[in-house]
Design a protein around this motif. Sequence first.
Motif, PDB file in Angstrom:
ATOM      1  N   GLY A  38     -23.720 -16.802   3.750  1.00  0.00           N
ATOM      2  CA  GLY A  38     -23.872 -18.014   2.946  1.00  0.00           C
ATOM      3  C   GLY A  38     -25.005 -18.933   3.371  1.00  0.00           C
ATOM      4  O   GLY A  38     -25.071 -20.076   2.926  1.00  0.00           O
ATOM      5  N   LYS A  39     -25.952 -18.430   4.181  1.00  0.00           N
ATOM      6  CA  LYS A  39     -26.987 -19.346   4.670  1.00  0.00           C
ATOM      7  C   LYS A  39     -27.922 -19.830   3.561  1.00  0.00           C
ATOM      8  O   LYS A  39     -28.306 -21.006   3.556  1.00  0.00           O
ATOM      9  CB  LYS A  39     -27.793 -18.743   5.827  1.00  0.00           C
ATOM     10  N   SER A  40     -28.254 -18.968   2.591  1.00  0.00           N
ATOM     11  CA  SER A  40     -29.127 -19.432   1.491  1.00  0.00           C
ATOM     12  C   SER A  40     -28.397 -20.479   0.655  1.00  0.00           C
ATOM     13  O   SER A  40     -28.994 -21.476   0.242  1.00  0.00           O
ATOM     14  CB  SER A  40     -29.534 -18.283   0.564  1.00  0.00           C
ATOM     15  N   THR A  41     -27.111 -20.250   0.401  1.00  0.00           N
ATOM     16  CA  THR A  41     -26.321 -21.208  -0.389  1.00  0.00           C
ATOM     17  C   THR A  41     -26.301 -22.563   0.303  1.00  0.00           C
ATOM     18  O   THR A  41     -26.494 -23.610  -0.335  1.00  0.00           O
ATOM     19  CB  THR A  41     -24.885 -20.671  -0.576  1.00  0.00           C
ATOM     20  N   ILE A  42     -26.089 -22.556   1.608  1.00  0.00           N
ATOM     21  CA  ILE A  42     -26.031 -23.810   2.360  1.00  0.00           C
ATOM     22  C   ILE A  42     -27.414 -24.480   2.393  1.00  0.00           C
ATOM     23  O   ILE A  42     -27.535 -25.689   2.153  1.00  0.00           O
ATOM     24  CB  ILE A  42     -25.482 -23.549   3.784  1.00  0.00           C
ATOM     25  N   ALA A  43     -28.453 -23.684   2.645  1.00  0.00           N
ATOM     26  CA  ALA A  43     -29.818 -24.256   2.693  1.00  0.00           C
ATOM     27  C   ALA A  43     -30.191 -24.846   1.330  1.00  0.00           C
ATOM     28  O   ALA A  43     -30.773 -25.931   1.252  1.00  0.00           O
ATOM     29  CB  ALA A  43     -30.819 -23.185   3.116  1.00  0.00           C
ATOM     30  N   ASN A  44     -29.828 -24.162   0.255  1.00  0.00           N
ATOM     31  CA  ASN A  44     -30.135 -24.688  -1.094  1.00  0.00           C
ATOM     32  C   ASN A  44     -29.407 -25.999  -1.353  1.00  0.00           C
ATOM     33  O   ASN A  44     -29.967 -26.922  -1.950  1.00  0.00           O
ATOM     34  CB  ASN A  44     -29.736 -23.669  -2.172  1.00  0.00           C
ATOM     35  N   ALA A  45     -28.153 -26.074  -0.897  1.00  0.00           N
ATOM     36  CA  ALA A  45     -27.383 -27.317  -1.102  1.00  0.00           C
ATOM     37  C   ALA A  45     -28.002 -28.470  -0.321  1.00  0.00           C
ATOM     38  O   ALA A  45     -28.075 -29.595  -0.824  1.00  0.00           O
ATOM     39  CB  ALA A  45     -25.931 -27.097  -0.672  1.00  0.00           C
ATOM     40  N   LEU A  46     -28.461 -28.198   0.879  1.00  0.00           N
ATOM     41  CA  LEU A  46     -29.115 -29.260   1.671  1.00  0.00           C
ATOM     42  C   LEU A  46     -30.354 -29.763   0.943  1.00  0.00           C
ATOM     43  O   LEU A  46     -30.608 -30.960   0.861  1.00  0.00           O
ATOM     44  CB  LEU A  46     -29.530 -28.741   3.057  1.00  0.00           C
ATOM     45  N   ARG A  47     -31.135 -28.836   0.406  1.00  0.00           N
ATOM     46  CA  ARG A  47     -32.392 -29.233  -0.258  1.00  0.00           C
ATOM     47  C   ARG A  47     -32.115 -29.944  -1.578  1.00  0.00           C
ATOM     48  O   ARG A  47     -32.825 -30.869  -1.956  1.00  0.00           O
ATOM     49  CB  ARG A  47     -33.296 -28.019  -0.471  1.00  0.00           C
TER      50      ARG A  47
END
Length: 225
Positions: A38-47
């Motif tokens: 889920g790292k891309s999902t989390i990084a996208n949410a941060l951005r």
Amino acid sequence: MSPSDQPPVARSSPGGLDAPTASRRGVCLVISAPSGAGKSTIANALRAADPLLRHSVSVTTRQPRPGETEGVHYYFRTREQFDRMAETGELLEWANVFGRGYGTPRAPVEAALASGRDMVFDIDWQGHRQLRAALPGDVVSLFVLPPSLEVLEARLRSRASDDPAEIAHRMAAARDEISHWEEFDHVIVNDRLDRAIGDARAVLVAARIARARQTGMAALVRSFG
Ligand SMILES: Nc1nc2c(ncn2[C@@H]2O[C@H](COP(=O)(O)OP(=O)(O)O)[C@@H](O)[C@H]2O)c(=O)[nH]1
Ligand SMILES: Nc1ncnc2c1ncn2[C@@H]1O[C@H](COP(=O)(O)OP(=O)(O)O)[C@@H](O)[C@H]1O
């Protein structure tokens, strides 16, 4: 401390959304995890919550997935092009992952940090090690664990971006990636997504406050002449 010496800590929100300043060097948030955690999902949410946070767009020799755009998700290059970039120092770090080349272009990172922009990196443990060595003091890192290997496999299947052989390859590599968790500053379990995003955001905010404190102290020491 006079008001002008105040470190540029977020005043409007705890997320640190103030405009970047050249006197405050940016920070690098590295997020690593086994594929599918889920790292891309989390990084996208941060951005999405913080438009000033830049995503480091990597170069890769793998094929684009449906929906992936050149220059947005990755720069897609041939192995020859990738090797040339590595040889000429255009990549800040690079590694072979799942038999493909992945690397971080150097110039955008150096420009962003120098102008006070924070960046988020979705790279593997090898990239994390190299980035820490290349940018001492600039990196804070977060390792994302899945709740279990069974859930990890289920997420890879439900994402439906990789064929069964590629999923098997990624599951075989997952234990090795996870074995590096102790090299990271922070570790979270991505069970409930909203909680994981909140935890990641807290790591970013803490890194920003630490950087603001360093900058504030430097300004204070300079003011003594
Ligand atoms: N070292 C390094 N690893 C990267 C880079 N970009 C992506 N990766 C890693 O390569 C692996 C595969 O990425 P990808 O093919 O997009 O699959 P996904 O992680 O399942 O979405 C992941 O572990 C990424 O974190 C990079 O620039 N450098
Ligand atoms: N907490 C979660 N609960 C359920 N599904 C999730 C969660 N986090 C991510 N996912 C889903 O799991 C899949 C893999 O997530 P992704 O962000 O692509 O992983 P990675 O970038 O680490 O390979 C995606 O389909 C995503 O929507």
